[in-house]
Design a protein around this motif. Structure first.
Motif, PDB file in Angstrom:
ATOM      1  N   LEU A 143      22.340  55.459  29.822  1.00 41.18           N
ATOM      2  CA  LEU A 143      23.205  56.199  30.070  1.00 41.18           C
ATOM      3  C   LEU A 143      23.359  56.028  31.601  1.00 41.18           C
ATOM      4  O   LEU A 143      24.264  56.756  32.209  1.00 41.18           O
ATOM      5  N   GLY A 144      22.644  55.127  32.325  1.00 45.04           N
ATOM      6  CA  GLY A 144      22.652  54.982  33.525  1.00 45.04           C
ATOM      7  C   GLY A 144      22.137  56.438  34.467  1.00 45.04           C
ATOM      8  O   GLY A 144      22.446  56.800  35.709  1.00 45.04           O
ATOM      9  N   GLN A 145      21.274  57.092  33.723  1.00 47.83           N
ATOM     10  CA  GLN A 145      20.539  58.162  34.302  1.00 47.83           C
ATOM     11  C   GLN A 145      19.211  58.125  34.870  1.00 47.83           C
ATOM     12  O   GLN A 145      18.131  58.251  34.516  1.00 47.83           O
ATOM     13  N   TYR A 146      19.333  56.970  35.853  1.00 50.24           N
ATOM     14  CA  TYR A 146      18.166  56.376  36.393  1.00 50.24           C
ATOM     15  C   TYR A 146      17.116  57.151  37.261  1.00 50.24           C
ATOM     16  O   TYR A 146      16.044  57.027  37.205  1.00 50.24           O
ATOM     17  N   GLU A 147      17.708  58.165  38.016  1.00 46.51           N
ATOM     18  CA  GLU A 147      17.032  59.094  38.571  1.00 46.51           C
ATOM     19  C   GLU A 147      16.198  60.101  37.890  1.00 46.51           C
ATOM     20  O   GLU A 147      14.799  60.192  37.968  1.00 46.51           O
ATOM     21  N   ILE A 148      16.834  60.482  36.768  1.00 45.24           N
ATOM     22  CA  ILE A 148      15.944  61.624  35.773  1.00 45.24           C
ATOM     23  C   ILE A 148      15.011  60.495  34.954  1.00 45.24           C
ATOM     24  O   ILE A 148      13.884  61.037  34.828  1.00 45.24           O
ATOM     25  N   ALA A 149      15.379  59.205  34.826  1.00 42.95           N
ATOM     26  CA  ALA A 149      14.455  58.568  34.198  1.00 42.95           C
ATOM     27  C   ALA A 149      13.111  58.164  35.109  1.00 42.95           C
ATOM     28  O   ALA A 149      11.819  58.230  34.600  1.00 42.95           O
ATOM     29  N   ARG A 150      13.447  57.877  36.262  1.00 39.04           N
ATOM     30  CA  ARG A 150      12.228  57.669  37.291  1.00 39.04           C
ATOM     31  C   ARG A 150      11.262  58.943  37.363  1.00 39.04           C
ATOM     32  O   ARG A 150      10.307  58.608  37.308  1.00 39.04           O
ATOM     33  N   VAL A 151      11.832  60.029  37.513  1.00 39.43           N
ATOM     34  CA  VAL A 151      11.179  61.400  37.612  1.00 39.43           C
ATOM     35  C   VAL A 151      10.289  61.414  36.485  1.00 39.43           C
ATOM     36  O   VAL A 151       9.139  62.003  36.594  1.00 39.43           O
ATOM     37  N   GLU A 152      10.994  61.291  35.403  1.00 36.53           N
ATOM     38  CA  GLU A 152      10.205  61.742  34.318  1.00 36.53           C
ATOM     39  C   GLU A 152       9.252  60.652  33.508  1.00 36.53           C
ATOM     40  O   GLU A 152       8.141  60.985  32.962  1.00 36.53           O
ATOM     41  N   ALA A 153       9.352  59.410  34.131  1.00 34.54           N
ATOM     42  CA  ALA A 153       8.631  58.245  33.686  1.00 34.54           C
ATOM     43  C   ALA A 153       7.119  58.284  34.681  1.00 34.54           C
ATOM     44  O   ALA A 153       6.190  57.618  34.298  1.00 34.54           O
ATOM     45  N   GLU A 154       7.446  59.040  35.772  1.00 34.64           N
ATOM     46  CA  GLU A 154       6.349  58.897  36.860  1.00 34.64           C
ATOM     47  C   GLU A 154       5.145  59.190  36.223  1.00 34.64           C
ATOM     48  O   GLU A 154       3.986  58.608  36.426  1.00 34.64           O
TER      49      GLU A 154
END
Length: 471
Positions: A178-189
């Motif tokens: 979905l292109g929600q890259y910032e949410i993905a970055r935070v939750e993947a960290e």
């Protein structure tokens, strides 16, 4: 107007090899909506969406060396993830229709919501299969909350399981989709590279997991985390991570190739396929940083596999030719296309060869010939919407703007659901703007069609339909 060859590399199924570049997702222009080269569909291969191969023993699938733990000394690093957003993702299409049209039209939108499906993996799979990706993200938040990993739980120790890690993998894949890259970055960290001890079976009491050993996280999760920096604008970081991942995969493959190894055949096939997937991802990165030499080196390495079936070999060589077109190497591309053509089996489809020849004609500014080749391919493959995109762009560069618009509109009218894809919508919206100053009304009509026929779009409306919804 000079053509941009990248406009001819859309990635609409079944043409999974027609997207050869990784661009800045926030700055896409007409017909440049694309996914990484030889991209791997994480959602289709998530355990939430498909069953894993049952003929591969767990000890082969899960093999990964856990970090060393000193008895009696608590581990310094634990994996403590949590959902990072307190509210559900909303539907931008319905919101835009309510704002730009009216509430009655907005109510025509029929989407599956988390409340419409079972609150489990089966419900999540149903949402994904219907393209309701935002609803699926919202359901993952509910399911992770049940596992004490919802909003506000980040930073707190928690017990992991194969199910919870598959759930996180699916959620992150959805967010990237979905292109929600910032949410993905935070939750993947918090997951790092999945090397903390609490994501391995050995960390827990043997009774909890029937004495299984190795990684509880699926290999695809490791690959996804290694690839994530590509989407965050740091392909060189991804390249380092993927190179490290490849080294480990090769080490494990060599381990199973030793004499007397149990399940040697299954192990070789499994880890060879994983090696190939990592190599595909490294090719993505090499193209993103314009290291075409590395891409060609890796393609040659892939083709050294003598067990590769003929159709796969043909497809890979064709993709190599398209990469050369991206570099402006027309002669080199023609050689690769000819090599791929020689591998064609008697009953194989002509479509790949027609597309290759069409792309070559585009690179030579022969748009009429390119149009005819794409048109011929579309007769044989009428569901391939990438061909409609290419035909329309050919007409545009040939100076036939109205004919290009008519082609796109007719394709949508015949088969609205697949043709209302992101690439075609970007193209048609751009052509409307080139045609007249009354483009907004026509783009709103497109929005109405999307509202009625499409589930989630994976590109923002400001890019996809060039409509601003903030007033």
């Amino acid at each position: 107007m000079e053509p941009n060859i990248s406009k001819y590399f859309a990635n609409d199924p079944p043409s999974c090899f027609d997207s050869l570049t990784v661009g800045d997702r926030s700055k896409r222009d007409a017909a440049a909506v694309s996914e990484p080269y030889l991209s791997y569909d994480y959602l289709l291969n998530s355990a939430m969406a498909a069953k894993p191969a049952t003929n591969v023993p767990d000890n082969l699938r899960d093999l990964w060396e856990p970090p060393r733990i000193v008895p009696g000394v608590p581990p310094a690093n634990l994996t403590m993830p949590g959902v990072s957003v307190a509210t559900d993702l909303t539907d931008p299409v319905q919101e835009a229709v309510g704002l730009l049209v009216d509430t009655n039209e907005a109510q025509q939108r029929k989407l599956l919501l988390p409340d419409n499906v079972t609150q489990d993996e089966r419900g999540l799979r149903e949402l994904i299969e219907n393209g309701c990706f935002r609803s699926a993200v919202n359901l993952t938040a509910r399911l992770l909350t049940i596992k004490q990993q919802g909003f506000g739980h980040a930073g707190h120790p928690v017990k992991h399981s194969p199910n919870s890690l598959q759930l996180w993998f699916t959620r992150l894949a959805l967010l990237i989709k979905l292109g929600q890259y910032e949410i993905a970055r935070v939750e993947a960290e918090p997951f790092g590279s999945l090397s903390n001890p609490d994501v391995f079976y050995e960390f827990y009491h043997p009774d909890m997991h029937s004495d299984r050993k190795g990684s509880m996280a699926p290999f695809s999760f490791r690959l996804l985390l290694a690839e994530l920096p590509i989407y965050l604008g740091a392909p060189r970081v991804a390249l380092d991570r993927l190179t490290e991942l490849l080294a480990i995969v090769i080490q494990i493959k060599v381990y199973f190739d030793r004499a007397g190894a149990p399940h040697a055949k299954e192990a070789h096939e499994l880890w060879s396929s994983r090696e190939t997937r990592v190599l595909h991802s490294i090719i993505n990165c090499s193209l993103a940083v314009k290291d075409f030499g590395l891409a060609e080196q890796l393609l040659n390495r892939l083709l050294e596999d003598q067990t590769m079936v003929l159709i796969s070999r043909r497809t890979l060589i064709s993709a190599w030719g398209r990469i050369r077109l991206q570099c402006g190497d027309i002669v080199g591309a023609e050689k690769k296309f000819a090599e791929a053509r020689r591998l064609k089996e008697d009953k194989c489809s002509e479509v790949p060869d027609l597309i290759d020849r069409g792309l070559l004609a585009v690179a030579q500014n022969d748009f009429q010939s390119a149009f005819e080749l794409f048109q011929k391919a579309s007769v044989e493959a009428p569901t391939n919407t990438m061909l409609h995109n290419n035909m329309g762009v050919c007409l545009l560069y040939a100076g036939k703007l109205k004919e290009a618009i008519a082609l796109y509109e007719a394709a949508i009218e015949r088969n609205p659901k697949p043709c209302l894809n992101e690439s075609l919508l970007v193209n048609l919206s751009t052509l409307y703007e080139l045609e007249s100053n009354n483009a907004k009304e026509k783009k709103i009509n497109l929005l109405k069609l999307v509202n009625r026929h499409r589930a989630d779009l994976t590109v923002g409306l400001d890019v996809c339909l060039k409509l601003q919804t903030i007033v």
